[in-house]
Motif scaffolding. Sequence first.
Motif, PDB file in Angstrom:
ATOM      1  N   TRP A 154      28.074  42.721  31.979  1.00  0.00           N
ATOM      2  CA  TRP A 154      28.253  41.289  31.743  1.00  0.00           C
ATOM      3  C   TRP A 154      27.186  40.834  30.756  1.00  0.00           C
ATOM      4  O   TRP A 154      25.994  41.035  30.996  1.00  0.00           O
ATOM      5  N   VAL A 155      27.614  40.194  29.650  1.00  0.00           N
ATOM      6  CA  VAL A 155      26.679  39.937  28.556  1.00  0.00           C
ATOM      7  C   VAL A 155      26.515  38.476  28.163  1.00  0.00           C
ATOM      8  O   VAL A 155      25.497  38.125  27.557  1.00  0.00           O
ATOM      9  N   ARG A 156      27.482  37.625  28.475  1.00  0.00           N
ATOM     10  CA  ARG A 156      27.349  36.233  28.030  1.00  0.00           C
ATOM     11  C   ARG A 156      28.184  35.324  28.908  1.00  0.00           C
ATOM     12  O   ARG A 156      29.266  35.685  29.352  1.00  0.00           O
TER      13      ARG A 156
ATOM     14  N   GLU B  20      29.670  31.267  29.192  1.00  0.00           N
ATOM     15  CA  GLU B  20      29.933  29.959  28.589  1.00  0.00           C
ATOM     16  C   GLU B  20      30.422  29.025  29.686  1.00  0.00           C
ATOM     17  O   GLU B  20      31.445  29.310  30.311  1.00  0.00           O
TER      18      GLU B  20
ATOM     19  N   HIS C 268      31.755  36.883  29.539  1.00  0.00           N
ATOM     20  CA  HIS C 268      32.072  37.959  28.596  1.00  0.00           C
ATOM     21  C   HIS C 268      31.433  39.263  29.074  1.00  0.00           C
ATOM     22  O   HIS C 268      30.291  39.261  29.544  1.00  0.00           O
TER      23      HIS C 268
END
Length: 112
Positions: free
Chosen positions: A57-59, A61, A82
């Motif tokens: 899991w990287v980002r 929003e 993301h």
Amino acid sequence: MDCCGRALSGTAPAATAEALMRSRFTAFAEGDADYLLRSWHPDTRPRRVELDPDQRWVRLEVLGRTGGGLLHAEGTVEFRAHYLEGAGQGVLHENSRFTRSDGNWVYWGTVR
């Protein structure tokens, strides 16, 4: 982890539904299945959480929210999370429901 270290360590609860959602994203990113279970409402919590070791899991929003503040009992947070998996990437788009249990914010489930 600066945003959620105290929630993840158990030294301070998340103050809002969004803060809890952010701490849960961090738990997914860090592989902390115990925190995910602890922050899940007892009526909807599964017996265990199995995290996919191939997902990173990287980002996150945050797209919107309703309620979920200091004086609310419930709230929702819509978000996109993301991730990378193998050579590809993906997005989880969800509108999550949060409620209070024993005074603390917990994840209830997905708004349908």
